[in-house]
Design a protein around this motif. Sequence first.
Motif, PDB file in Angstrom:
ATOM      1  N   PHE B  25       0.828  -1.208   0.000  1.00 51.15           N
ATOM      2  CA  PHE B  25       0.000   0.000   0.000  1.00 51.15           C
ATOM      3  C   PHE B  25       0.862   1.257   0.000  1.00 51.15           C
ATOM      4  O   PHE B  25       0.644   2.189  -0.780  1.00 51.15           O
ATOM      5  N   VAL B  29       0.581   2.323  -3.720  1.00 45.07           N
ATOM      6  CA  VAL B  29      -0.708   3.035  -3.738  1.00 45.07           C
ATOM      7  C   VAL B  29      -0.562   4.459  -3.202  1.00 45.07           C
ATOM      8  O   VAL B  29      -0.888   5.429  -3.883  1.00 45.07           O
ATOM      9  N   ALA B 201      -5.485   7.658  -4.345  1.00 42.01           N
ATOM     10  CA  ALA B 201      -5.045   6.409  -3.692  1.00 42.01           C
ATOM     11  C   ALA B 201      -6.100   5.318  -3.880  1.00 42.01           C
ATOM     12  O   ALA B 201      -5.771   4.164  -4.153  1.00 42.01           O
ATOM     13  N   ARG B 204      -5.949   3.955  -7.399  1.00 41.70           N
ATOM     14  CA  ARG B 204      -4.792   3.070  -7.567  1.00 41.70           C
ATOM     15  C   ARG B 204      -5.043   1.741  -6.873  1.00 41.70           C
ATOM     16  O   ARG B 204      -4.701   0.677  -7.390  1.00 41.70           O
ATOM     17  N   PHE B 205      -5.650   1.811  -5.678  1.00 46.81           N
ATOM     18  CA  PHE B 205      -5.936   0.583  -4.940  1.00 46.81           C
ATOM     19  C   PHE B 205      -6.901  -0.300  -5.737  1.00 46.81           C
ATOM     20  O   PHE B 205      -6.766  -1.524  -5.752  1.00 46.81           O
TER      21      PHE B 205
END
Lengths: 117, 333
Positions: B25, B29, B201, B204-205
């Motif tokens: 993460f 991310v 974020a 992207r996650f």
Amino acid sequence: MRRALAAAWVALGLAWSAHASAHAFLDHASPRVGSTVHGSPADVRLWFTEELEPAFSTLSVQDAAGKRIDKGDARVIEDTIQVSLPTLAPGRYTVKWRALSVDTHVTEGDFTFEVAP
Amino acid sequence: MTALLAATRAVHFGSSLLVFGGIVFALLVSAPAWRRGDARGFAPEVVERRLRAVLAWALAASVVSALVWLALEVPLMSGEPLEEAIAGPTLGIVLRDTWFGRVLTARALLAAALWIGFAAGSRGWASRGSLLAAGAYVALPALAGHAAGGRGVEGALRVATDMVHLLAAGAWVGALPGLVLALSTARRDGAERTLGYAGRATRRFSTLGAISVSALVASGVGNSIYLVGSWSALIDTRYGMLLVAKLALVAAMLALAAVNRTRLAPRVGRGDARAARSLARNALLETAGGVAVIAIVGVLGITVPAEHASHMRLHSDTSRAIIPHSSPAHRHG
């Protein structure tokens, strides 16, 4: 929020607790389980469903009186274990085995076979 | 004893996945979601600082639980009490001559390397190196798990499939807490640029999650071929039904993720703090879903795989076989 996350993670672990565990079960043996063989077999060989750990897998053979009669040279080759036998008199013999599979699970069992003249 | 072993493995795998997922993460991310020129004390820095603290604790829990696991396994594997095993050569044999012990030893070294990385600095703990180390840390148990024990090309393929499964689980479920942290931090902060970071974020996650889930499902199917063995076993056996339930849950989680991220994420990116709260809550719901899935996996773990159930039936007449230290349901003959 933080505590809920922590609890979720412990629980998640509790679930991941043991992603499926396959034991090494006895697939077949020679002499065959419960069979009668004519003449004394040179060795007892067991085939398992998983690869074994040599360090902690054992095999022994006893006569009808419970006395151990194998040559004590049990060895593991991948998913099999075998031990040599001296010349056996006719009668019933018991094979005792303990198998540790590569994924750390222990199974053990026994079976008999007969030696006929 | 079985319950303690299960709980120990539970804590261990849960914390290991979290270590890997957290680095995923932070590196893949969160960091790319920053914008150039953002000032110090900006929310992403706060998120990553908090995450690093969580991961340090997770790593500690992972190491401690691994030691407990070893202490429990040595007597089970060797048949010797722990005190004797430590006093004699048995402990060394377990660590050197069994796959379980070798994997544990290798992972201990990786844990030490990761710990140094966490302790070293506020910046470098989430790097390509630590990602590699954490990935190996999560994937190596496949060498001593149910996928191990096969032979030749087939055996190697089974292990590789299981490794993909572990990594995919870590990258998805293990990274979810990071997302929850980022979203709740952004919601509390409320500034437009913070929500912009949170929106990026989340996007992207989602992309990472789609890849991870695909790999998770594909490798799960691969694993199942060896453990279930036939379509009928899916309905005939307890193992099979549990697997079906697990898959249904995963499908539900994916539906939740898809709906919420296509609807809510854009709003977060445009500065909607309430959307951030909804998204945080839903991400937590997804985490709960993941926990339920893994709960099923936990039961699956102590259920004889469908493929092997026939062996138990076949040999209960001619060969008395028992499985020591497992549930009474497995004893027969």
